[in-house]
Design a protein around this motif. Structure first.
Motif, PDB file in Angstrom:
ATOM      1  N   UNK A   7       0.732  -1.332  -0.257  1.00  0.00           N
ATOM      2  CA  UNK A   7      -0.071   0.008  -0.025  1.00  0.00           C
ATOM      3  C   UNK A   7       0.891   1.178  -0.197  1.00  0.00           C
ATOM      4  N   UNK A   8       1.968   1.344   0.895  1.00  0.00           N
ATOM      5  CA  UNK A   8       2.851   2.512   0.793  1.00  0.00           C
ATOM      6  C   UNK A   8       3.537   2.542  -0.641  1.00  0.00           C
ATOM      7  N   UNK A   9       4.000   1.583  -1.138  1.00  0.00           N
ATOM      8  CA  UNK A   9       4.708   1.551  -2.298  1.00  0.00           C
ATOM      9  C   UNK A   9       3.586   2.065  -3.519  1.00  0.00           C
ATOM     10  N   UNK A  10       2.521   1.607  -3.230  1.00  0.00           N
ATOM     11  CA  UNK A  10       1.506   2.104  -4.321  1.00  0.00           C
ATOM     12  C   UNK A  10       1.318   3.478  -4.311  1.00  0.00           C
ATOM     13  N   UNK A  11       1.055   4.050  -2.938  1.00  0.00           N
ATOM     14  CA  UNK A  11       0.830   5.400  -2.593  1.00  0.00           C
ATOM     15  C   UNK A  11       1.955   6.241  -3.137  1.00  0.00           C
ATOM     16  N   UNK A  12       3.055   5.901  -3.100  1.00  0.00           N
ATOM     17  CA  UNK A  12       4.347   6.593  -3.359  1.00  0.00           C
ATOM     18  C   UNK A  12       4.590   6.663  -4.794  1.00  0.00           C
ATOM     19  N   UNK A  13       4.271   5.493  -5.723  1.00  0.00           N
ATOM     20  CA  UNK A  13       4.432   5.691  -6.939  1.00  0.00           C
ATOM     21  C   UNK A  13       3.280   6.584  -7.527  1.00  0.00           C
ATOM     22  N   UNK A  14       2.120   6.477  -6.964  1.00  0.00           N
ATOM     23  CA  UNK A  14       0.996   7.300  -7.256  1.00  0.00           C
ATOM     24  C   UNK A  14       1.305   8.831  -7.123  1.00  0.00           C
ATOM     25  N   UNK A  15       2.014   9.291  -6.090  1.00  0.00           N
ATOM     26  CA  UNK A  15       2.279  10.501  -5.837  1.00  0.00           C
ATOM     27  C   UNK A  15       3.328  11.100  -6.621  1.00  0.00           C
ATOM     28  N   UNK A  16       4.374  10.103  -6.993  1.00  0.00           N
ATOM     29  CA  UNK A  16       5.454  10.363  -7.835  1.00  0.00           C
ATOM     30  C   UNK A  16       4.939  10.688  -9.365  1.00  0.00           C
ATOM     31  N   UNK A  17       4.113   9.633  -9.660  1.00  0.00           N
ATOM     32  CA  UNK A  17       3.370  10.104 -11.021  1.00  0.00           C
ATOM     33  C   UNK A  17       2.778  11.319 -11.299  1.00  0.00           C
ATOM     34  N   UNK A  18       2.055  11.567 -10.154  1.00  0.00           N
ATOM     35  CA  UNK A  18       1.135  12.905 -10.047  1.00  0.00           C
ATOM     36  C   UNK A  18       2.095  13.903 -10.054  1.00  0.00           C
ATOM     37  N   UNK A  19       3.094  14.148  -9.384  1.00  0.00           N
ATOM     38  CA  UNK A  19       4.135  15.119  -9.379  1.00  0.00           C
ATOM     39  C   UNK A  19       4.760  15.467 -10.797  1.00  0.00           C
ATOM     40  N   UNK A  20       5.059  14.173 -11.302  1.00  0.00           N
ATOM     41  CA  UNK A  20       5.706  14.262 -12.711  1.00  0.00           C
ATOM     42  C   UNK A  20       4.642  14.928 -13.705  1.00  0.00           C
ATOM     43  N   UNK A  21       3.401  14.428 -13.560  1.00  0.00           N
ATOM     44  CA  UNK A  21       2.541  15.096 -14.462  1.00  0.00           C
ATOM     45  C   UNK A  21       2.267  16.532 -14.173  1.00  0.00           C
ATOM     46  N   UNK A  22       2.233  17.039 -13.012  1.00  0.00           N
ATOM     47  CA  UNK A  22       1.992  18.574 -12.878  1.00  0.00           C
ATOM     48  C   UNK A  22       3.418  19.102 -13.243  1.00  0.00           C
ATOM     49  N   UNK A  23       4.519  18.915 -13.002  1.00  0.00           N
ATOM     50  CA  UNK A  23       5.735  19.256 -13.564  1.00  0.00           C
ATOM     51  C   UNK A  23       5.599  19.303 -15.059  1.00  0.00           C
ATOM     52  N   UNK A  24       5.332  18.141 -15.883  1.00  0.00           N
ATOM     53  CA  UNK A  24       5.277  18.525 -17.269  1.00  0.00           C
ATOM     54  C   UNK A  24       4.184  19.160 -17.771  1.00  0.00           C
ATOM     55  N   UNK A  25       2.923  19.425 -16.977  1.00  0.00           N
ATOM     56  CA  UNK A  25       2.009  20.120 -17.527  1.00  0.00           C
ATOM     57  C   UNK A  25       2.263  21.712 -17.271  1.00  0.00           C
ATOM     58  N   UNK A  26       3.100  22.034 -16.141  1.00  0.00           N
ATOM     59  CA  UNK A  26       3.799  23.243 -16.003  1.00  0.00           C
ATOM     60  C   UNK A  26       4.608  23.597 -16.967  1.00  0.00           C
ATOM     61  N   UNK A  27       5.508  22.856 -17.307  1.00  0.00           N
ATOM     62  CA  UNK A  27       6.591  23.187 -18.621  1.00  0.00           C
ATOM     63  C   UNK A  27       5.800  23.232 -19.842  1.00  0.00           C
ATOM     64  N   UNK A  28       4.899  22.494 -20.089  1.00  0.00           N
ATOM     65  CA  UNK A  28       4.091  22.779 -21.115  1.00  0.00           C
ATOM     66  C   UNK A  28       3.338  24.037 -21.407  1.00  0.00           C
ATOM     67  N   UNK A  29       2.837  24.652 -20.195  1.00  0.00           N
ATOM     68  CA  UNK A  29       2.169  25.701 -20.365  1.00  0.00           C
ATOM     69  C   UNK A  29       3.403  26.754 -20.460  1.00  0.00           C
ATOM     70  N   UNK A  30       4.597  26.799 -19.826  1.00  0.00           N
ATOM     71  CA  UNK A  30       5.610  27.694 -19.944  1.00  0.00           C
ATOM     72  C   UNK A  30       5.967  27.731 -21.440  1.00  0.00           C
ATOM     73  N   UNK A  31       6.030  26.648 -22.094  1.00  0.00           N
ATOM     74  CA  UNK A  31       6.479  26.502 -23.379  1.00  0.00           C
ATOM     75  C   UNK A  31       5.348  27.288 -24.421  1.00  0.00           C
ATOM     76  N   UNK A  32       4.079  27.052 -24.142  1.00  0.00           N
ATOM     77  CA  UNK A  32       3.133  27.733 -24.720  1.00  0.00           C
ATOM     78  C   UNK A  32       3.046  29.092 -24.602  1.00  0.00           C
TER      79      UNK A  32
END
Length: 159
Positions: A7-32
């Protein structure tokens, strides 16, 4: 116990993927935002007013100077049609105020970086920048103390 670790591993992976998506969308918004402002900057701009170290240039002298900007950030500074400098620039429209860095490849300050800020509208823009090696301005002003260069431009009408 194994179930808790999973369960901890799953939550950790979920949080990591969520933060990576947020960073990617912020970079996309900046590039736009960068592409949008570069597109707005593209074209020929005539200086309307020019102040250097708090000293205002004569309007008729300032109006002899144009800048031709390309959408890729390259620019050419011209006086009465003759190129006097050229270079590249990088912008960050997500900053407050928006930032611009000039890197002249010919002319005065060749090989240096000039830090500045900008304001952009459809047919007008304002730049304030510091001499090479100086700190980026935080406001649009030119005085003997801050030694900034303040420029306002009008877009040249295309024929």
């Amino acid at each position: 116990m194994k179930r808790a670790h999973f369960g901890f591993l799953f939550v950790g992976i979920f949080l990591l993927l969520t933060s990576m998506t947020t960073i990617a969308s912020a970079d996309d918004a900046k590039e736009a935002a960068i592409k949008k402002d570069h597109k707005l900057i593209e074209g020929t701009w005539r200086i309307k007013t020019l102040e250097v170290n708090g000293n205002k240039s004569k309007d008729e002298d300032a109006r002899k100077i144009t800048v031709v900007n390309a959408a890729d950030g390259t620019w050419s500074l011209r006086s009465e049609g003759n190129e006097i400098a050229k270079g590249t620039s990088t912008i960050d429209p997500t900053q407050k105020p928006k930032t611009i860095d000039f890197m002249p490849t010919s002319g005065q300050d060749q090989g240096q970086t000039l830090l500045g800020i900008y304001e952009l509208k459809k047919n007008t823009r304002k730049l304030c920048f510091a001499a090479a090696g100086q700190s980026r301005p935080t406001e649009f002003s030119s005085t003997a103390e801050n030694q900034h260069i303040l420029v306002t431009f009008e877009r040249e009408k295309s024929e």
